[in-house]
Design an enzyme around this catalytic site. Sequence first.
Site, PDB file in Angstrom:
ATOM      1  N   ILE A 107      33.428   9.525 -48.154  1.00 58.65           N
ATOM      2  CA  ILE A 107      34.220  10.733 -47.872  1.00 58.65           C
ATOM      3  C   ILE A 107      33.357  11.897 -47.396  1.00 58.65           C
ATOM      4  O   ILE A 107      33.879  12.967 -47.118  1.00 58.65           O
ATOM      5  CB  ILE A 107      35.064  11.190 -49.090  1.00 58.65           C
ATOM      6  CG1 ILE A 107      34.168  11.662 -50.245  1.00 58.65           C
ATOM      7  CG2 ILE A 107      36.050  10.132 -49.529  1.00 58.65           C
ATOM      8  CD1 ILE A 107      34.900  12.601 -51.209  1.00 58.65           C
ATOM      9  N   LYS A 108      32.044  11.723 -47.295  1.00 60.92           N
ATOM     10  CA  LYS A 108      31.159  12.844 -46.943  1.00 60.92           C
ATOM     11  C   LYS A 108      30.951  12.913 -45.427  1.00 60.92           C
ATOM     12  O   LYS A 108      31.474  12.095 -44.682  1.00 60.92           O
ATOM     13  CB  LYS A 108      29.837  12.745 -47.713  1.00 60.92           C
ATOM     14  CG  LYS A 108      30.008  12.627 -49.222  1.00 60.92           C
ATOM     15  CD  LYS A 108      30.757  13.835 -49.838  1.00 60.92           C
ATOM     16  CE  LYS A 108      31.274  13.538 -51.229  1.00 60.92           C
ATOM     17  NZ  LYS A 108      30.338  13.703 -52.310  1.00 60.92           N
TER      18      LYS A 108
END
Length: 167
Positions: free
Chosen positions: A151-152
Amino acid sequence: GPVTAKFEAGFAEYCGAPGAVSVASGTAGLHILLKAMGIGRGDEVITPSMTFASTVNQLVLAGAKPVFVDCDYGTLNLDVGAVEALITPKTKAVIPVHFAGGPCDMDPLMELARRRGVAVIEDAAHAVGTRYRGKPVGSHGNPAIFSFHPIKNITTGEGGMVTLHNQ
Ligand SMILES: *Cc1c(COP(=O)(O)O)cnc(C)c1O
């Protein structure tokens, strides 16, 4: 292998840090930094009330006491003006989180940290490529952790990096 070493060197250069060490996750980076800096039982560490659980989990795992500082409603980053009142003789460090890629106001935080003798560890889990006053996060003289969780900003599947100035 050699690809990891190349990634570490390239990442350090991109972030303006003298060195970088790859780790299994951003969480692992926080874990080893707290150990390396001797932060543990009886110590207090100031960190924002709004962050991913990992930052606080690592403080608790190390035996340190997380002390929450409120966030600024406009930036969602820690309210630098609220930090000083939380510093006690037990305070070893402040861990600002560059929330969602927005940089913390580092100049007044660094001035305060220097004046009161506390370390700063930057939680840059979502701040690959973030700049503060034109300089990348990771270049401001503090150890910083980055995350490559899916998710980064960028991902390696799972992974993380620690950038360092004093190795
Ligand atoms: C994601 C995240 C971490 C931990 O990163 P992992 O690679 O998932 O362990 C730490 N701090 C913050 C603020 C994060 O968002």
